[in-house]
Write an enzyme that holds these catalytic residues in place. Sequence first.
Site, short mmCIF file in Angstrom:
data_model
loop_
_atom_site.label_atom_id
_atom_site.label_comp_id
_atom_site.label_asym_id
_atom_site.label_seq_id
_atom_site.Cartn_x
_atom_site.Cartn_y
_atom_site.Cartn_z
N CYS A 203 3.35 -1.98 -9.95
CA CYS A 203 2.09 -2.48 -9.38
C CYS A 203 1.02 -1.42 -9.22
O CYS A 203 -0.08 -1.54 -9.77
CB CYS A 203 2.37 -3.11 -8.01
N HIS B 198 -2.94 -2.78 -2.72
CA HIS B 198 -1.86 -1.84 -3.05
C HIS B 198 -2.38 -0.55 -3.70
O HIS B 198 -1.73 0.03 -4.58
CB HIS B 198 -0.82 -2.51 -3.96
#
Length: 585
Positions: A83, A144
């Site tokens: 990610c 993130h």
Amino acid sequence: VSFLLLCFRSPLVTPLIFGLLLQAPFTQLSTIKQPNFVLLLADDLGIGDVGCYGNDTIRTPNIDRLAKEGVKLTQHIAAAPLCTPSRAAFLTGRYPIRSGMDAINNYRVIFWNAGSGGLPPNETTFAKILQQQGYNTGLIGKWHQGVNCESRNDHCHHPLKHGFDYFYGMPFTLISDCQPTETPEMDRAFRRKLWLFTQMISLITLTAVLGRLTGLISVHWKIVTCLAGFSFLFFISWFSSYGFVRYWNCIMMRNHGITEQPMVTDRTTSLILRESISFIERNKHKPFLLFLSFLHSHTPLLTTEKFLGRSRHGLYGDNVEEMDWMVGQVLDVIDKEGLKDTTLVYFASDHGGWLERHEGERQLGGWNGIYRGGKAMGGWEGGIRVPGIFRWPGVLPAGTVIDEPTSLMDIYPTVVHLAGGAMPQDRVMDGRDLLPLLQGTVAHSEHEFLFHYCGVHLHAVRWHQKDSGAVWKAHYVTPIFSPAGAGACYDRGFCPCFGEGVTHHDPPLLFELSQDPSEAKPLSADTEPLFDTVIRRMGRAIEEHRRTLTPVPEQLSVSNVVWKPWLQPCCGTFPFCWCDKEGDN
């Protein structure tokens, strides 16, 4: 004149002319100034999980409709198999190693909201350029990319510092720890070791106390006190972070303010959808960029009751079908507001599906179709080949399929060009403008080479030999699957990038992807006459690529990823961090 009349009377020419007259004209880009952009990015979705990419057990009619009405890319490649680095590359148009967002260790993503690493302030995202071009820019969902650098409220890595006017969502990522009923996921093996060490130290301390009280062991009370103090401090040192993961990491924010700490997972999906629709409706009268960064289909697979048990692929399939429904809701509001012809819609996943993710008999990760490997594997296609769909009625030809190598990094120059912005000139950019390829004005992608990293370690290289149409791929490092032959690292949970868990290949494993997309039959000098030529050319490309890399601070170093209490976002007075402002409303 008689020749022209003869031509027009020809039975072959007359239908052609009528066909051209009846064909719906494509809108000239010059007539559309600054289109809207809706970028839809799924989380951990495998390329084999979508109907238009071959899945027949999960229903995705809305994503399939995008492909039918637009352009489907069959060789769309993430710049990283996890990610944090993949999204950094998406936002910056650059390999994550250039911004320090690839790992030198086993901590390969942002681990805490209270870590100091993140997308560096000196990186220029496409959102920042569009913001300068007068766009209203919004990010809904997962970030993130870090939050703070030096203090709890400096927000140096926050979306609002990277070109977004509005942010609603998770500054971190969805994990099973966010769901009280699920087994903790974050750093599970490390936590087990910490518990074991704590129990051992406590047992030693207890033994010393009992020995001193019974007189069986001659030990001074000062030593017993020191052991007890050390045992307590050791426990507090790790339990203060890992014992409260749900409070520290599972939070929702609106701009700089925290709205839920911890997040109430039962309503997260509806809130994200509501915010996305609201953003479009608020900004329909001027150019906007909406980056809808789904929490689907990452564990713990938050799925509303309406979709539970609907798919033939268990909870994971239910979750994907709910995400597809959300895509449909967003497309519906675009249509309702009359924005369809002035909005470029893009759908992709940040990397491949997580093969190893399961709880008992429940498979909680995605499927990567015919492609080998999955999430966390930097070289194998299953970890990096993802869905890629563009729709822009009247500008992009509907129902088109393109098998050229493209990258998530290509979104950057594509949207910047369409918005009338200028690409940064003070740094190396790795993305390429996709518009000519999408419109069919060129036959080939601008990418000749793509470099596939696992952390900072180069695992594979792709060479698109345009004159022959061949797509060569050389693997210099591959993970060792466990158990052997299983196709993933089930014993570890993730495949590593370096160390004892990988194999180095010299000469490298070579595949020709246009003939062997599953990477099942490695070529050799005995079976492929061009083997040595291809390997030498790739070797030169690697050398040229490495000369473009410059040293940068490592954002995912151990010192940057550890939990720092003074950086912890807190709704209240630390450490008493709790609020539910959505519930208050």
